[in-house]
Design a protein around this motif. Structure first.
Motif, PDB file in Angstrom:
ATOM      1  N   TYR A  19       0.836  -1.202   0.000  1.00  0.00           N
ATOM      2  CA  TYR A  19       0.000   0.000   0.000  1.00  0.00           C
ATOM      3  C   TYR A  19       0.872   1.253   0.000  1.00  0.00           C
ATOM      4  CZ  TYR A  19      -3.717   3.185   1.687  1.00  0.00           C
ATOM      5  OH  TYR A  19      -4.618   4.208   1.841  1.00  0.00           O
ATOM      6  N   VAL A  20       0.668   2.121  -0.971  1.00  0.00           N
ATOM      7  CA  VAL A  20       1.336   3.426  -1.015  1.00  0.00           C
ATOM      8  C   VAL A  20       0.319   4.461  -0.560  1.00  0.00           C
ATOM      9  CG1 VAL A  20       2.495   5.138  -2.442  1.00  0.00           C
ATOM     10  CG2 VAL A  20       2.860   2.709  -2.881  1.00  0.00           C
ATOM     11  N   GLN A  53      -1.481   8.044   0.726  1.00  0.00           N
ATOM     12  CA  GLN A  53      -1.532   9.394   0.177  1.00  0.00           C
ATOM     13  C   GLN A  53      -0.449  10.270   0.810  1.00  0.00           C
ATOM     14  OE1 GLN A  53      -5.391  11.198   0.225  1.00  0.00           O
ATOM     15  NE2 GLN A  53      -4.629  13.229  -0.228  1.00  0.00           N
ATOM     16  N   VAL A  68       2.881   9.771   2.283  1.00  0.00           N
ATOM     17  CA  VAL A  68       3.882   8.708   2.421  1.00  0.00           C
ATOM     18  C   VAL A  68       4.782   8.921   3.634  1.00  0.00           C
ATOM     19  CG1 VAL A  68       3.875   8.117  -0.017  1.00  0.00           C
ATOM     20  CG2 VAL A  68       5.451   9.859   0.813  1.00  0.00           C
ATOM     21  N   GLN A 110       7.309  10.247  -2.890  1.00  0.00           N
ATOM     22  CA  GLN A 110       6.319   9.410  -3.560  1.00  0.00           C
ATOM     23  C   GLN A 110       7.009   8.332  -4.392  1.00  0.00           C
ATOM     24  OE1 GLN A 110       3.090   8.086  -3.460  1.00  0.00           O
ATOM     25  NE2 GLN A 110       2.552  10.246  -3.228  1.00  0.00           N
ATOM     26  N   ILE A 135       7.044   4.103  -4.075  1.00  0.00           N
ATOM     27  CA  ILE A 135       6.794   3.209  -5.206  1.00  0.00           C
ATOM     28  C   ILE A 135       7.981   2.265  -5.407  1.00  0.00           C
ATOM     29  CG2 ILE A 135       6.372   3.121  -7.694  1.00  0.00           C
ATOM     30  CD1 ILE A 135       4.941   5.832  -7.395  1.00  0.00           C
ATOM     31  N   MET A 194      -2.551   2.261  -4.455  1.00  0.00           N
ATOM     32  CA  MET A 194      -2.091   3.633  -4.241  1.00  0.00           C
ATOM     33  C   MET A 194      -3.279   4.567  -4.024  1.00  0.00           C
ATOM     34  SD  MET A 194       0.875   3.986  -7.128  1.00  0.00           S
ATOM     35  CE  MET A 194       2.180   2.747  -7.261  1.00  0.00           C
ATOM     36  N   PRO A 230      -1.610   9.243  -5.484  1.00  0.00           N
ATOM     37  CA  PRO A 230      -0.149   9.344  -5.518  1.00  0.00           C
ATOM     38  C   PRO A 230       0.379  10.665  -6.064  1.00  0.00           C
ATOM     39  CG  PRO A 230      -0.916   7.957  -7.302  1.00  0.00           C
ATOM     40  CD  PRO A 230      -2.110   8.240  -6.440  1.00  0.00           C
ATOM     41  N   THR A 278       6.162  10.427 -11.382  1.00  0.00           N
ATOM     42  CA  THR A 278       5.396   9.418 -10.641  1.00  0.00           C
ATOM     43  C   THR A 278       4.649   8.516 -11.605  1.00  0.00           C
ATOM     44  OG1 THR A 278       5.155  10.879  -8.717  1.00  0.00           O
ATOM     45  CG2 THR A 278       3.556   9.093  -8.941  1.00  0.00           C
ATOM     46  N   ILE A 328       5.080   4.427 -11.914  1.00  0.00           N
ATOM     47  CA  ILE A 328       3.962   3.481 -11.852  1.00  0.00           C
ATOM     48  C   ILE A 328       3.979   2.563 -13.067  1.00  0.00           C
ATOM     49  CG2 ILE A 328       1.432   3.316 -11.956  1.00  0.00           C
ATOM     50  CD1 ILE A 328       1.361   5.880 -10.233  1.00  0.00           C
ATOM     51  N   VAL A 346      -5.114   2.400  -8.492  1.00  0.00           N
ATOM     52  CA  VAL A 346      -4.765   3.785  -8.157  1.00  0.00           C
ATOM     53  C   VAL A 346      -6.037   4.612  -7.955  1.00  0.00           C
ATOM     54  CG1 VAL A 346      -3.481   5.838  -8.828  1.00  0.00           C
ATOM     55  CG2 VAL A 346      -2.697   3.578  -9.582  1.00  0.00           C
TER      56      VAL A 346
END
Length: 494
Positions: free
Chosen positions: A346-347, A349, A351, A404, A408, A421, A424, A436, A440, A452
């Motif tokens: 899980y990324v 919002q 980070v 960010q 990732i 995500m 992101p 970014t 991805i 996402v």
């Protein structure tokens, strides 16, 4: 008509944060007049937020450092005054309004700043009702702060400032967490404030909703004002000018659509949701009968208004929430919550909440007995993500876009087949948004299946291979065969 007086004057102003060797602002000369709508923009780290902190008194009261030159706000030199000295004249609205709330309900939050300033009760009641009427927020009265959407919280924050009777508004990236509808409503509120003659200063990356409101736009670079443009001139700038200056576009129709296609090899990991439904205790169903299939190499957009259950959906898919009914399968085998958790990354919002190690390299190697092969792999991944020069830097010293990309990179290091995500690109400038996006795509090409959540149309239009559209009570799936980038215009209120 008498000439409008100056609200802010900066002369040869420079500022360096305590403990830093670099100027955050350097040789700023600026005058802001009463009733002016000023937009501050530029790449991350250019000095926008630092400039707003000078305007609302947070510098040097809360953020200490070395000041050179002069900065007068409502006639007061900031080096000789505290934040409280400006409270009756300058109101702040932050990116996350929760950080400025003090009570639990809308009815008590809106008048709270006025009460804190010692305004007479009769004046507070009059301003309160006038604010509710002008901003058209009577539907929010009686609600708990915790039950508001991001857009509604932003409305309450602005209403509390307006009720306090301030004349100058300072907003720092107010649209970062808003969906399209919330952004439109924010614009409408700002238009009301402008029409009433208030001075408004907005620091933003997303410019499309401000283009018709701005009287002047300042483009900052490396702590300096690089360009000062009138609002009328700004509205005529072509798309190439925004790209050349690393800025977000103001005209979404000018964005060239280049849809991404699944580049991963067939036969990779697959996730299938079958007839999912979810509700929180005591509430109605968020969504029902949700079925879809996603596979390795897919970048699945999860879109919809605030509050429709996007974050809840990915929490169910990750195994952090149990659905009311339905099942999730991995490679056509039923996958328990525990099995899904082990295969998911899980990324978040924000980070900052998931970065813990003292250096970037150690962050990549944490929670494992690092071998030389692990170190080589970590360095290679960081290099591919543009972080190879930051191996020994503390993660907190990275920019928002760099953090960010580090998160990732951690997902790729973790070898999880499913990546989730949440917003992101929130708060990212155009350049970091594209970096970014590229990161991805690298994850997808490595064989990950990525979900996402986003409200960022400029990012979304060239990123997804398929789409999950959440509406009240339903989830609609557009797979790679039926998904087209122009579909997004139907689901983003822009």
């Amino acid at each position: 008509m008498s000439e409008k007086h100056e609200i802010i004057r900066m002369e040869q102003f420079s500022f360096t944060y305590e403990g830093s060797r670099e100027y955050s602002l350097q040789n700023i000369n600026l005058a802001v007049r009463q009733g002016e709508f000023l937009v501050l923009t530029g790449a991350s780290g250019c000095g926008k937020t630092t400039l707003t902190r000078c305007f609302n008194g947070l510098i040097p009261d809360f953020f200490e450092g070395e000041i050179d030159g002069s900065c007068l706000v409502h006639g007061m030199e900031i080096s000789r005054h505290e934040t409280s000295d400006y409270a009756a004249m300058v109101g702040s609205v932050f990116q996350d309004p929760r950080s400025q709330f003090f009570t639990l309900h809308v009815n008590t939050e809106i008048p709270f700043p006025s009460e804190n300033l010692g305004r007479p009760m009769g004046e507070i009641q009059k301003n309160y009702q006038q604010t509710v009427d002008e901003l058209e927020i009577s539907n929010l009265l009686g609600k708990s702060i915790f039950h508001l959407s991001s857009g509604e919280k932003q409305k309450v924050a602005i209403a509390s400032v307006k009720t306090a009777g301030v004349s100058t508004y300072v907003l720092d990236e107010p649209s970062a967490n808003l969906d399209g509808e919330g952004t439109v409503q924010l614009r409408q509120m700002l238009a009301v404030l402008k029409a009433n003659g208030h001075t408004i200063i907005v620091s933003e990356h997303k410019l499309h909703y401000l283009k018709d409101l701005a009287d002047r736009v300042l483009v900052l670079k490396a702590g300096r004002i690089e360009q000062s443009i009138s609002g009328s001139e700004f509205r005529t700038r072509p798309p190439e000018w925004f790209s050349r200056n690393g800025l977000r576009q103001t005209d979404y129709d000018s964005i060239i659509s280049a849809p991404y296609t699944n580049a991963a090899r067939e036969g990779g990991t697959r996730l299938r949701a079958e007839d999912l439904a979810f509700r929180y205790p005591g509430n109605k169903l968020l969504w029902n009968h949700a079925s879809f299939l996603c596979q390795a190499g897919d970048i699945v957009g999860v879109v919809g208004k605030n509050g429709v259950g996007k974050s809840t959906l990915i929490r169910v898919l990750m195994g952090l929430e149990k659905p009311k009914s339905g099942k999730v399968y991995i490679n056509e085998q039923y996958a328990s919550k525990q099995q899904r958790q082990k295969q998911s990354f899980y990324v978040m919002q924000d980070v900052d909440y998931q970065l813990f190690a003292p250096t970037v390299l150690e962050e990549m190697l944490s929670c494992r007995d690092a071998k030389e092969a692990d170190v080589r792999k970590a360095k290679a991944i960081l290099g591919n993500f543009g972080l190879g020069d930051f191996l020994n830097v503390h993660p907190s010293q990275l920019s928002g876009g760099q953090k960010q990309r580090l998160a990732i990179a951690l997902a790729l290091m973790n070898n999880s087949p499913f990546i989730f995500m949440d917003e992101p690109t929130s708060g990212l400038d155009a350049d970091n948004m594209r970096k970014t996006q590229s990161a991805i795509r690298q994850l997808a090409e490595s064989g990950c299946c990525i979900f996402v959540i986003t409200h960022d149309y400029e990012f979304a239009v060239n990123t997804f291979t398929s789409l999950l559209v959440l509406k009240e009570g339903t989830i609609e799936h557009f797979d790679s065969e039926s998904f087209q980038s122009d579909l997004l215009q139907q689901y983003f209120t822009i």
